[in-house]
Design an enzyme around this catalytic site. Sequence first.
Site, PDB file in Angstrom:
ATOM      1  N   ASN A   1      90.970 111.404  48.808  1.00 16.68           N
ATOM      2  CA  ASN A   1      91.251 112.831  49.047  1.00 16.68           C
ATOM      3  C   ASN A   1      90.275 113.380  50.081  1.00 16.68           C
ATOM      4  O   ASN A   1      89.413 112.659  50.583  1.00 16.68           O
ATOM      5  CB  ASN A   1      91.194 113.616  47.728  1.00 16.68           C
ATOM      6  CG  ASN A   1      89.838 113.475  47.068  1.00 16.68           C
ATOM      7  OD1 ASN A   1      88.820 113.889  47.604  1.00 16.68           O
ATOM      8  ND2 ASN A   1      89.800 112.855  45.888  1.00 16.68           N
TER       9      ASN A   1
ATOM     10  N   ASP B   1      93.052 111.547  39.822  1.00 13.99           N
ATOM     11  CA  ASP B   1      93.628 111.623  38.474  1.00 13.99           C
ATOM     12  C   ASP B   1      94.280 110.308  38.078  1.00 13.99           C
ATOM     13  O   ASP B   1      94.342 109.975  36.907  1.00 13.99           O
ATOM     14  CB  ASP B   1      94.661 112.756  38.413  1.00 13.99           C
ATOM     15  CG  ASP B   1      93.968 114.107  38.534  1.00 13.99           C
ATOM     16  OD1 ASP B   1      92.898 114.256  37.921  1.00 13.99           O
ATOM     17  OD2 ASP B   1      94.481 114.985  39.261  1.00 13.99           O
TER      18      ASP B   1
ATOM     19  N   PRO C   1      90.215 107.786  33.535  1.00 14.50           N
ATOM     20  CA  PRO C   1      89.481 108.517  32.495  1.00 14.50           C
ATOM     21  C   PRO C   1      88.983 109.850  33.043  1.00 14.50           C
ATOM     22  O   PRO C   1      88.694 109.954  34.238  1.00 14.50           O
ATOM     23  CB  PRO C   1      88.309 107.597  32.161  1.00 14.50           C
ATOM     24  CG  PRO C   1      88.196 106.640  33.297  1.00 14.50           C
ATOM     25  CD  PRO C   1      89.543 106.550  33.945  1.00 14.50           C
TER      26      PRO C   1
ATOM     27  N   ILE D   1      86.090 112.011  33.370  1.00 11.10           N
ATOM     28  CA  ILE D   1      84.637 111.825  33.239  1.00 11.10           C
ATOM     29  C   ILE D   1      84.005 113.042  32.562  1.00 11.10           C
ATOM     30  O   ILE D   1      83.237 112.915  31.601  1.00 11.10           O
ATOM     31  CB  ILE D   1      84.006 111.602  34.639  1.00 11.10           C
ATOM     32  CG1 ILE D   1      84.666 110.406  35.326  1.00 11.10           C
ATOM     33  CG2 ILE D   1      82.502 111.402  34.525  1.00 11.10           C
ATOM     34  CD1 ILE D   1      84.347 110.275  36.807  1.00 11.10           C
TER      35      ILE D   1
ATOM     36  N   LYS E   1      88.461 121.579  28.520  1.00 11.79           N
ATOM     37  CA  LYS E   1      87.393 120.573  28.503  1.00 11.79           C
ATOM     38  C   LYS E   1      86.267 120.970  27.545  1.00 11.79           C
ATOM     39  O   LYS E   1      85.350 120.176  27.306  1.00 11.79           O
ATOM     40  CB  LYS E   1      86.831 120.371  29.918  1.00 11.79           C
ATOM     41  CG  LYS E   1      87.937 120.004  30.926  1.00 11.79           C
ATOM     42  CD  LYS E   1      87.505 119.044  31.986  1.00 11.79           C
ATOM     43  CE  LYS E   1      88.591 118.870  33.021  1.00 11.79           C
ATOM     44  NZ  LYS E   1      88.516 117.633  33.776  1.00 11.79           N
TER      45      LYS E   1
HETATM   46  O1  C5P Z   1      91.613 119.831  36.030  1.00 16.01           O
HETATM   47  P1  C5P Z   1      90.725 118.675  36.298  1.00 16.01           P
HETATM   48  O2  C5P Z   1      90.730 117.728  35.142  1.00 16.01           O
HETATM   49  O3  C5P Z   1      91.008 117.973  37.597  1.00 16.01           O
HETATM   50  O4  C5P Z   1      89.236 119.294  36.409  1.00 16.01           O
HETATM   51  C1  C5P Z   1      88.396 119.169  37.490  1.00 16.01           C
HETATM   52  C2  C5P Z   1      86.985 118.929  37.018  1.00 16.01           C
HETATM   53  O5  C5P Z   1      86.944 117.772  36.212  1.00 16.01           O
HETATM   54  C3  C5P Z   1      86.002 118.659  38.139  1.00 16.01           C
HETATM   55  O6  C5P Z   1      84.729 119.118  37.722  1.00 16.01           O
HETATM   56  C4  C5P Z   1      86.020 117.121  38.251  1.00 16.01           C
HETATM   57  O7  C5P Z   1      84.807 116.621  38.779  1.00 16.01           O
HETATM   58  C5  C5P Z   1      86.211 116.724  36.815  1.00 16.01           C
HETATM   59  N1  C5P Z   1      87.004 115.498  36.641  1.00 16.01           N
HETATM   60  C6  C5P Z   1      86.410 114.372  36.107  1.00 16.01           C
HETATM   61  N2  C5P Z   1      87.162 113.245  35.914  1.00 16.01           N
HETATM   62  C7  C5P Z   1      88.468 113.194  36.232  1.00 16.01           C
HETATM   63  C8  C5P Z   1      89.081 114.335  36.807  1.00 16.01           C
HETATM   64  C9  C5P Z   1      88.334 115.466  37.001  1.00 16.01           C
HETATM   65  O8  C5P Z   1      85.211 114.405  35.827  1.00 16.01           O
HETATM   66  N3  C5P Z   1      89.147 112.102  36.040  1.00 16.01           N
END
Ligand code: C5P
Length: 403
Positions: A210, A282, A309, A311, A351
């Site tokens: 991205n 994602d 996953p 994170i 979250k």
């Molecule tokens: O809505 P989304 O899950 O994409 O939320 C974005 C936030 O979650 C950001 O802080 C991003 O760094 C974190 N994130 C993550 N792991 C993922 C997707 C998003 O830590 N797989």
Amino acid sequence: MQSLLNKKIVLGISGGIAAYKTPELARQLMQEGASVQVVMTEAATQFVTPVTMQALTGNPVYTSQWDSSISNNMAHIELSRAADAIVIAPASADLMAKLSLGLADDLLSTLCLARDCPLLLVPAMNKQMWEHAATQRSVKRLEQDKVTLLGPASGFQACGEVGMGRMLEPSEIAEQVIAFFQKKTLLGKKVLITAGPTFEAIDPVRGITNHSSGKMGFAIARAAVEAGAQVQLIAGPCDLATPLEATGKIARTNVTSAREMHLAVLNDADYDIFFAVAAVADWGIAKPSKEKIKRQGKDAPSIEFIANPDILLDVAKTVKTKGGKPYPYCVGFAAESTDLEAHAAEKRQRKGIPMVVGNIGHETFGSDLNQLLVVDETGSKKIAKAEKLQLARQLITLVAKKI
Ligand code: C5P
């Protein structure tokens, strides 16, 4: 943005070959808004001329305590009273020994003894001189006297040897002088940060990624180190330099895919704040091909995705309380094309984290500027458009108050 605006810096130069880099340092300090007053030892004038330093800084250069151009003839008092800091680059072994003993036999050493402002020394010398017990004694004494030492670094030396004692590069010195003046709101705290994009390999030459540049995450890492924290930076593929690397206060792990980032983050424990700034993919590729996928006529291959996953969610699940506050304090980020405030608030709930920071607008990718929307338990508030480093500093101040 100029990080040293209105700061008055006395830039001392002692006799060492690294003095050839000091004019560049003077320029960089001035570009950040500082006014620079140069004071040189007699030996320093053998390596770089007062004329050069005067032309660059626009100020007369002082080299002798017998200079009668200061009206009361007390340059050592006048110059130090006006300064916010004295920075000496290079600081030779001889000068460090003198300062550690409180000797004052020329203008620069007298100025240091008579000062009422911080003193920052940037050592530069041959590795044998640096390692000598006498120099190490000077280092200990200077540290006891609350003198700040920047570097030295290890590497190739002018004498042809390789080892400890190299002066830091002008950009590293300027970065550390800027950091010195920032408020220490995170002293003793540990901060974990993810930054940049991830790259999901389809085959050895292709992949999905991205537009994240990593600039916001790296700016937060810099601001956290400036605030006194120990930082672990987990970076996806981006070619940004690690900020304030020479301080030893930042460790960087480079990863490629979301899964690698996930493993690297979960491998870390016991940190006070987690900033999830990375734009994590994602979806990953279910079965990346070991060989380059060949073109097959007009047919396009079909690629199967699997969910990566989350994170941030996995870190949020490990949150405990420490002193009545969440530990680690988790900050998520949101880049949305519509309805930022609603999406950010939804992310915060989903979250189970105390703060989500939204990027306002799309031009933030790769730009040095950004505009933020902070959503926390009190509601939402905008942080006006500014350079990412400036925003990062404001964010660090905000989060420091929360913990
Ligand atoms: O809505 P989304 O899950 O994409 O939320 C974005 C936030 O979650 C950001 O802080 C991003 O760094 C974190 N994130 C993550 N792991 C993922 C997707 C998003 O830590 N797989």
